[in-house]
Design an enzyme around this catalytic site. Structure first.
Site, mmCIF file in Angstrom:
data_model
loop_
_atom_site.group_PDB
_atom_site.id
_atom_site.type_symbol
_atom_site.label_atom_id
_atom_site.label_comp_id
_atom_site.label_asym_id
_atom_site.label_seq_id
_atom_site.Cartn_x
_atom_site.Cartn_y
_atom_site.Cartn_z
ATOM 1 N N ASN A 211 0.843 -1.195 0.000
ATOM 2 C CA ASN A 211 0.000 0.000 0.000
ATOM 3 C C ASN A 211 0.878 1.244 0.000
ATOM 4 O OD1 ASN A 211 0.551 0.820 2.849
ATOM 5 N ND2 ASN A 211 -0.330 -1.206 3.218
ATOM 6 N N ASP A 280 -4.238 -6.174 4.860
ATOM 7 C CA ASP A 280 -5.291 -7.001 5.438
ATOM 8 C C ASP A 280 -5.256 -8.436 4.905
ATOM 9 O OD1 ASP A 280 -6.343 -5.019 7.063
ATOM 10 O OD2 ASP A 280 -7.459 -4.135 5.400
ATOM 11 N N LYS A 290 8.558 -16.940 -11.283
ATOM 12 C CA LYS A 290 7.831 -15.753 -11.727
ATOM 13 C C LYS A 290 6.657 -16.173 -12.625
ATOM 14 C CE LYS A 290 8.461 -11.341 -13.940
ATOM 15 N NZ LYS A 290 9.071 -10.740 -15.098
ATOM 16 N N PHE A 326 -4.392 3.586 14.634
ATOM 17 C CA PHE A 326 -4.594 4.560 13.569
ATOM 18 C C PHE A 326 -5.679 4.030 12.644
ATOM 19 C CE2 PHE A 326 -1.689 8.199 13.095
ATOM 20 C CZ PHE A 326 -1.009 8.069 14.295
ATOM 21 N N LYS A 340 -14.122 1.830 15.460
ATOM 22 C CA LYS A 340 -12.869 1.052 15.610
ATOM 23 C C LYS A 340 -12.339 1.110 17.030
ATOM 24 C CE LYS A 340 -11.506 0.662 10.935
ATOM 25 N NZ LYS A 340 -10.858 1.239 9.796
ATOM 26 N N LYS A 344 -11.990 -2.613 18.479
ATOM 27 C CA LYS A 344 -10.634 -3.116 18.715
ATOM 28 C C LYS A 344 -10.204 -2.900 20.163
ATOM 29 C CE LYS A 344 -9.198 -2.675 13.910
ATOM 30 N NZ LYS A 344 -8.061 -2.860 13.005
HETATM 31 O O1 C5P Z 1 -9.186 -1.887 10.571
HETATM 32 P P1 C5P Z 1 -8.150 -0.977 10.038
HETATM 33 O O2 C5P Z 1 -7.161 -1.664 9.145
HETATM 34 O O3 C5P Z 1 -8.679 0.294 9.443
HETATM 35 O O4 C5P Z 1 -7.370 -0.500 11.338
HETATM 36 C C1 C5P Z 1 -6.200 0.251 11.255
HETATM 37 C C2 C5P Z 1 -5.403 0.011 12.512
HETATM 38 O O5 C5P Z 1 -5.278 -1.385 12.733
HETATM 39 C C3 C5P Z 1 -3.994 0.559 12.427
HETATM 40 O O6 C5P Z 1 -3.608 0.969 13.722
HETATM 41 C C4 C5P Z 1 -3.191 -0.658 11.966
HETATM 42 O O7 C5P Z 1 -1.830 -0.581 12.386
HETATM 43 C C5 C5P Z 1 -3.924 -1.807 12.628
HETATM 44 N N1 C5P Z 1 -3.930 -3.063 11.871
HETATM 45 C C6 C5P Z 1 -3.284 -4.158 12.387
HETATM 46 N N2 C5P Z 1 -3.309 -5.365 11.726
HETATM 47 C C7 C5P Z 1 -3.964 -5.481 10.564
HETATM 48 C C8 C5P Z 1 -4.640 -4.367 10.026
HETATM 49 C C9 C5P Z 1 -4.610 -3.182 10.693
HETATM 50 O O8 C5P Z 1 -2.666 -4.049 13.461
HETATM 51 N N3 C5P Z 1 -3.957 -6.639 9.939
#
Ligand code: C5P
Length: 404
Positions: A211, A280, A290, A326, A340, A344
């Site tokens: 990303n 994600d 490749k 974040f 969130k 979380k």
């Molecule tokens: O759910 P979302 O991806 O928007 O949440 C963002 C937050 O979750 C950020 O703090 C990011 O570092 C954390 N995150 C994580 N592991 C993931 C995805 C996001 O710790 N797989």
């Protein structure tokens, strides 16, 4: 521009090394940031750079002769040692290090340091053999025992043609150690874990999913925490950035590696800031060869990565550890942030509007909304460096640190 050096009084002791010319740039940078800079030069330093150079850049007279300073009724060594915010010896030669280690007071610089009631920082700069000589090693150990802060030299090609440890570091490094000494240490005693940057999920030996995260926000948060007195560990995905000085950096590539690194380090932390943009999903299969472009379309199967933050939300000891997340959002900033924060189980969330020109990926500025369990605060649009300090101000001012 906001500067942490504005109004601070820094005394720089320049000794006789070719690296003395570099310190002229440091004095210039400090003067531009409206610090008051007094320069003390040893006799040998004046063979390399003229006192007039430092006087012109600082806008103040340069001190070199202890007795002349007393006679002119200008600030004495005792005054300099008492009134400065810190003393910085740069470059510090083996000779001056030896004099300081043995308590000599044979010129204005050593006398001032012996009388110092403020932090003293020493930047050794010399030939690698001199730096590694047991006498210098022993003398530096003595300086550390006296409570002086010794800033490790850089490694590289030296003016003498040899290569190795002994180069004077750049000001962007040294300035962070100076700031740590002169700013309020409102994060002293805190052990802070920060994650930053993107992760990369391999598809084949040439390709990966990732990303647009640059890591700038997380690196700024880690650097600011160090300047404010914390012990900081930064777990970073691949970025183009140098780790902030004084911060322990653990480089990782994939989300699973970040997961392992976080789980191995979170317990000793009192604050965890998850600024990383973790992918994600990862590719279900990582191809050894490749993939050829034989067909007109390609199916790629993905599987979910662990949500590291969510897992921390359930296992973190919230009475002992502050958990900060974040969120990058493109609409309904506040509602998404609130959601969130609860889902979380976080103590604080910083929400970015990634569609705004003022914030988001790769740019040097940001505009975040901070949501904790009691309040929502919209921070001003400013640099990521300043945003990092505003985030820590919020945490300190609202007593969010555990144990408060
Ligand atoms: O759910 P979302 O991806 O928007 O949440 C963002 C937050 O979750 C950020 O703090 C990011 O570092 C954390 N995150 C994580 N592991 C993931 C995805 C996001 O710790 N797989």
């Amino acid at each position: 521009m906001f500067s942490s050096f504005a109004g601070k009084h820094i005394v720089i002791g320049v000794t006789g090394s070719i690296a003395a010319f570099k310190v002229a740039g440091w004095v210039s940078a400090l003067a531009k940031e409206e610090a008051l800079v007094d320069v003390i030069m040893t006799a040998a330093a004046q063979k390399f750079v003229a006192p007039l150079t430092f006087a012109s850049l600082s806008g103040r007279r340069v001190f070199d002769d202890m007795f002349a300073a007393e006679q002119e009724g200008t600030m004495s060594h005792i005054g300099l040692a008492r009134e400065a915010d810190c003393l910085l010896v740069a470059p510090a030669t083996a000779q001056t290090i030896a004099r300081l280690a043995h308590g000599l007071a044979d010129d204005l610089l050593t006398t001032t340091i012996l009388a110092a009631q403020v932090p003293v920082l020493v930047c050794p700069a010399m030939n690698v053999k001199m730096y590694e000589h047991p006498a210098t090693v022993k003398n530096l150990k003595i300086l550390k025992e006296y409570g002086y802060h010794v800033i490790e030299p850089d490694s590289g090609l030296m003016a003498c043609g040899e290569e190795g440890l002994g180069r004077l570091p750049e000001w962007d490094q040294v300035s962070q150690f100076v700031l740590r000494e002169i700013l309020d240490k409102d994060l002293a005693g805190q052990s802070i874990l920060v994650t930053a940057g993107p992760t990369r999920e391999a598809y084949d030996p040439a390709r990966y999913l990732s990303n647009r995260s640059s890591g700038k926000m997380g690196y700024a948060i880690a650097g600011a925490a160090f300047r404010r007195g914390a012990e900081v560990t930064l777990i970073s995905g691949p970025t183009a950035l140098e780790p902030p000085p004084g911060v322990t950096c653990i480089p990782v590539t994939t989300a699973l590696q970040m997961y392992e690194a976080v789980m191995g380090n979170y317990q000793k932390a009192s604050v965890i800031v998850k600024a990383a943009a973790v992918a994600d999903f990862r590719c279900t299969e990582q191809h050894r060869e490749k993939i050829k472009k034989d067909s007109s379309s390609l199916m790629m199967e993905l599987e979910a990565n662990p949500d590291i933050l969510k897992e921390l939300g359930t296992i973190c000891e919230h009475e002992r550890q502050l958990l900060v997340g974040f969120a990058a959002e493109s609409s309904n900033i506040e509602q998404e942030g609130q959601k969130k924060l609860k889902n979380k189980n976080l103590d604080l969330i910083a929400v970015n509007d990634i569609l705004s020109d003022a914030s988001g990926f790769a740019v040097d500025t940001n505009q975040i909304t901070l949501i904790d369990r009691n309040r929502t605060v919209i921070l001003p649009h400013t640099s990521k460096l300043r945003t990092a300090d505003l985030l820590w101000n919020h945490i300190v001012d609202h007593k969010l640190l555990k144990g408060n």
